[in-house]
Design an enzyme around this catalytic site. Structure first.
Site, short mmCIF file in Angstrom:
data_model
loop_
_atom_site.label_atom_id
_atom_site.label_comp_id
_atom_site.label_asym_id
_atom_site.label_seq_id
_atom_site.Cartn_x
_atom_site.Cartn_y
_atom_site.Cartn_z
N GLU A 130 -4.91 -38.33 29.87
CA GLU A 130 -6.17 -39.06 30.54
C GLU A 130 -6.59 -40.23 29.57
O GLU A 130 -7.23 -40.44 28.70
CB GLU A 130 -7.52 -38.24 30.80
CG GLU A 130 -8.33 -38.96 31.51
CD GLU A 130 -9.84 -38.32 31.43
OE1 GLU A 130 -10.84 -38.80 32.26
OE2 GLU A 130 -9.90 -37.12 31.07
N HIS A 142 -14.60 -42.35 26.50
CA HIS A 142 -13.49 -42.63 25.73
C HIS A 142 -13.75 -43.73 24.88
O HIS A 142 -14.46 -44.55 24.91
CB HIS A 142 -12.36 -43.12 26.76
CG HIS A 142 -11.92 -42.04 27.82
ND1 HIS A 142 -10.51 -41.68 27.70
CD2 HIS A 142 -12.33 -41.17 28.54
CE1 HIS A 142 -10.23 -40.57 28.57
NE2 HIS A 142 -11.50 -40.43 28.93
N HIS A 194 -11.29 -44.14 35.55
CA HIS A 194 -11.79 -44.92 34.51
C HIS A 194 -11.29 -46.34 34.95
O HIS A 194 -10.87 -47.14 34.17
CB HIS A 194 -11.17 -44.75 32.97
CG HIS A 194 -11.84 -43.34 32.68
ND1 HIS A 194 -13.15 -43.01 32.26
CD2 HIS A 194 -11.52 -41.78 32.56
CE1 HIS A 194 -13.51 -41.74 31.93
NE2 HIS A 194 -12.34 -41.07 32.21
N HIS A 215 -11.61 -37.63 38.76
CA HIS A 215 -13.05 -37.18 38.75
C HIS A 215 -13.72 -38.34 39.66
O HIS A 215 -14.50 -39.16 39.24
CB HIS A 215 -13.61 -37.17 37.61
CG HIS A 215 -13.61 -37.75 36.36
ND1 HIS A 215 -13.71 -39.24 36.49
CD2 HIS A 215 -13.12 -37.50 35.07
CE1 HIS A 215 -13.38 -39.88 35.19
NE2 HIS A 215 -12.93 -38.66 34.34
N ASN A 218 -17.01 -40.66 39.01
CA ASN A 218 -17.44 -40.69 37.85
C ASN A 218 -16.53 -41.81 37.09
O ASN A 218 -15.26 -41.88 37.45
CB ASN A 218 -17.50 -39.76 37.01
CG ASN A 218 -18.34 -38.61 37.64
OD1 ASN A 218 -18.04 -37.33 38.06
ND2 ASN A 218 -19.67 -38.83 37.55
N ARG A 226 -20.18 -54.11 50.87
CA ARG A 226 -19.21 -55.30 50.88
C ARG A 226 -17.83 -55.21 49.78
O ARG A 226 -17.01 -55.93 49.78
CB ARG A 226 -19.85 -56.78 50.42
CG ARG A 226 -20.88 -57.31 51.61
CD ARG A 226 -21.26 -58.61 51.30
NE ARG A 226 -22.18 -59.15 52.38
CZ ARG A 226 -23.47 -58.92 52.34
NH1 ARG A 226 -24.06 -58.58 51.26
NH2 ARG A 226 -24.09 -59.59 53.45
N ASP A 247 -20.47 -29.73 39.01
CA ASP A 247 -21.44 -29.07 37.95
C ASP A 247 -23.13 -29.43 38.15
O ASP A 247 -23.74 -29.04 37.24
CB ASP A 247 -20.88 -29.33 36.63
CG ASP A 247 -20.92 -30.76 36.14
OD1 ASP A 247 -21.42 -31.57 37.09
OD2 ASP A 247 -20.96 -31.25 34.94
N HIS A 250 -22.61 -34.33 37.09
CA HIS A 250 -21.62 -35.49 37.42
C HIS A 250 -21.72 -36.29 38.78
O HIS A 250 -21.70 -37.46 38.71
CB HIS A 250 -19.98 -35.03 37.27
CG HIS A 250 -19.80 -34.81 35.64
ND1 HIS A 250 -20.05 -33.88 34.88
CD2 HIS A 250 -19.02 -35.70 34.99
CE1 HIS A 250 -19.49 -34.13 33.76
NE2 HIS A 250 -18.94 -35.16 33.86
N ASP A 274 -12.80 -30.85 34.09
CA ASP A 274 -12.89 -31.95 33.03
C ASP A 274 -13.97 -31.08 31.70
O ASP A 274 -14.60 -31.71 31.01
CB ASP A 274 -13.89 -33.06 33.37
CG ASP A 274 -13.58 -34.19 32.53
OD1 ASP A 274 -12.71 -34.13 31.90
OD2 ASP A 274 -14.74 -35.08 32.36
#
Length: 381
Positions: A130, A142, A194, A215, A218, A226, A247, A250, A274
């Protein structure tokens, strides 16, 4: 080879429920599913006190468990600890997941997973990288200083790893479609995440061979009327499979329900945890790339409140889908087993049928995992 039967629970085979049936296991594989009444009298039977016997859960994104985070313990023993910790919650197979880190740690994580597989570690399917080829704007927890663009040399290295099931999360607006195609043609499974990508960039990545979204909701551009963004592309593309962290932190349960109703198929939404090292441990704080992560009310957060992975196990995810979102139990179980097996192209997993690997979970009436079998080997929760 050790042959035995498992009986006493209603069997959910991945498609339908089968009461008064038994699973016959021969070594690491399922030999057959038969009516209890026809079991040979001399066949050993492991009898269960009711409940449901379902395909073992498959987690495509597990960063840690049992007090071990792959980034901090990139060893074969660390991988085994993670797999065993999640086994207590119904997960029979997972991808140890490395969060964005240095090249040196990445190399150690790769070596540790390869060694774990060579050692026959039950539950280790492969590896999920990831990062670090992500969008700085959507980096989440991250470390921004470790995020970078992908080079041809990176592609060459990734394709030389020799891991059967290799999942890699990338941000498509930072990677050329030709690179995605190279990765896919080389055997990697590419997931988009991400990311601050546009809807059109997502569809371009799909055309290049991208298979999943990491995920959903997120750390990605949201869906607006738009600009559908990553979320809109993920739901609208039938080619994309979508991991979901269920959970209660998230993603709002209403958003989960909307996504499930909206998702174009054959790609499906499936559960991931995760999970960080806290799952199956008493840890209250952990360290991620030198930053403290706090365990608070079922969530893991950096000091500023940014979610940093989860404190979720797969059984809790199934239970949340059923009790908080209103998902039918069979569908929730498919989201935890059948669909991730299809996403990862592992046809021997995710179902209870002759020839399938004997990966099973026994679930009681309170939707708690009581025992698992990984390749026919029993582990009580």
């Amino acid at each position: 080879m050790t042959r035995f039967a498992i009986a006493g629970a209603e069997i959910f085979d991945g498609t339908k429920r089968r009461p008064l049936h038994a699973v016959v296991v021969d070594g690491a594989r399922i030999l057959d599913v038969v009516q209890e009444s026809v079991l040979p009298g001399d066949l050993p039977v492991q009898r269960l006190p009711g409940g449901v016997l379902a395909p073992g859960f498959i987690d495509a994104q597990a960063n840690g468990g049992g007090g071990v985070l792959l980034n901090d313990a990139p060893t074969a023993d660390g991988v085994r600890t993670i797999c065993d910790a999640h086994g207590r919650f119904g997960t029979t197979a997972l991808l140890p997941t490395l969060i964005t880190d240095s090249p040196a740690i990445t190399a150690k994580a790769v070596a540790s997973v390869k060694q774990a597989i060579a050692n026959g570690t039950l539950g280790c399917l492969g590896l999920h990288l990831e990062g670090p080829f992500l969008s700085p704007e959507r980096r989440g927890a991250h470390d921004a200083s470790l995020i970078r663009t992908m080079t041809d040399a990176d592609v060459d290295e990734i394709l030389s790893l020799g891991i059967e099931t290799l999942l890699i999360t990338v941000s498509p607006e930072r990677i050329a479609p030709a690179i995605i195609r190279r990765l896919v043609d080389g055997g990697a499974i590419v997931s988009l995440g991400h990311s601050n990508a546009t809807y059109d960039q997502i569809l371009t990545a799909v055309d290049a061979g991208a298979r999943g979204v990491t995920h959903i909701f997120n750390a990605m551009s949201p869906m607006t009327h738009r600009a559908p963004g990553v979320v809109g592309g993920a739901l609208d593309s039938g080619e994309l499979w979508c991991g979901l962290i269920a959970d209660g932190h998230h993603v709002h349960p209403a958003a989960i329900g909307i996504a499930l109703r909206a998702k174009r198929q054959p790609g499906r939404i499936f559960l991931v945890t995760d999970a960080m090292s806290t799952v199956g441990s008493g840890q209250q704080t952990i360290t991620l790339n030198g930053r403290t992560v706090w365990r608070r009310n079922g969530a893991l957060e950096l000091e500023d409140g940014t979610l940093a992975g989860s404190d979720l196990d797969m059984m809790s995810g199934v239970r949340y889908l059923v009790k908080q979102v209103g998902v039918e139990l069979g569908e929730a179980l498919r989201m935890a087993s059948t669909y991730p097996a299809e996403f990862l192209k592992r046809p021997e997993l995710g179902g209870i049928a002759a020839g399938a690997r004997a990966d099973l979970v026994h679930i009681d009436d309170d939707l708690k995992a009581k025992a698992i079998w990984r390749a026919g080997v029993r582990l009580d929760a």
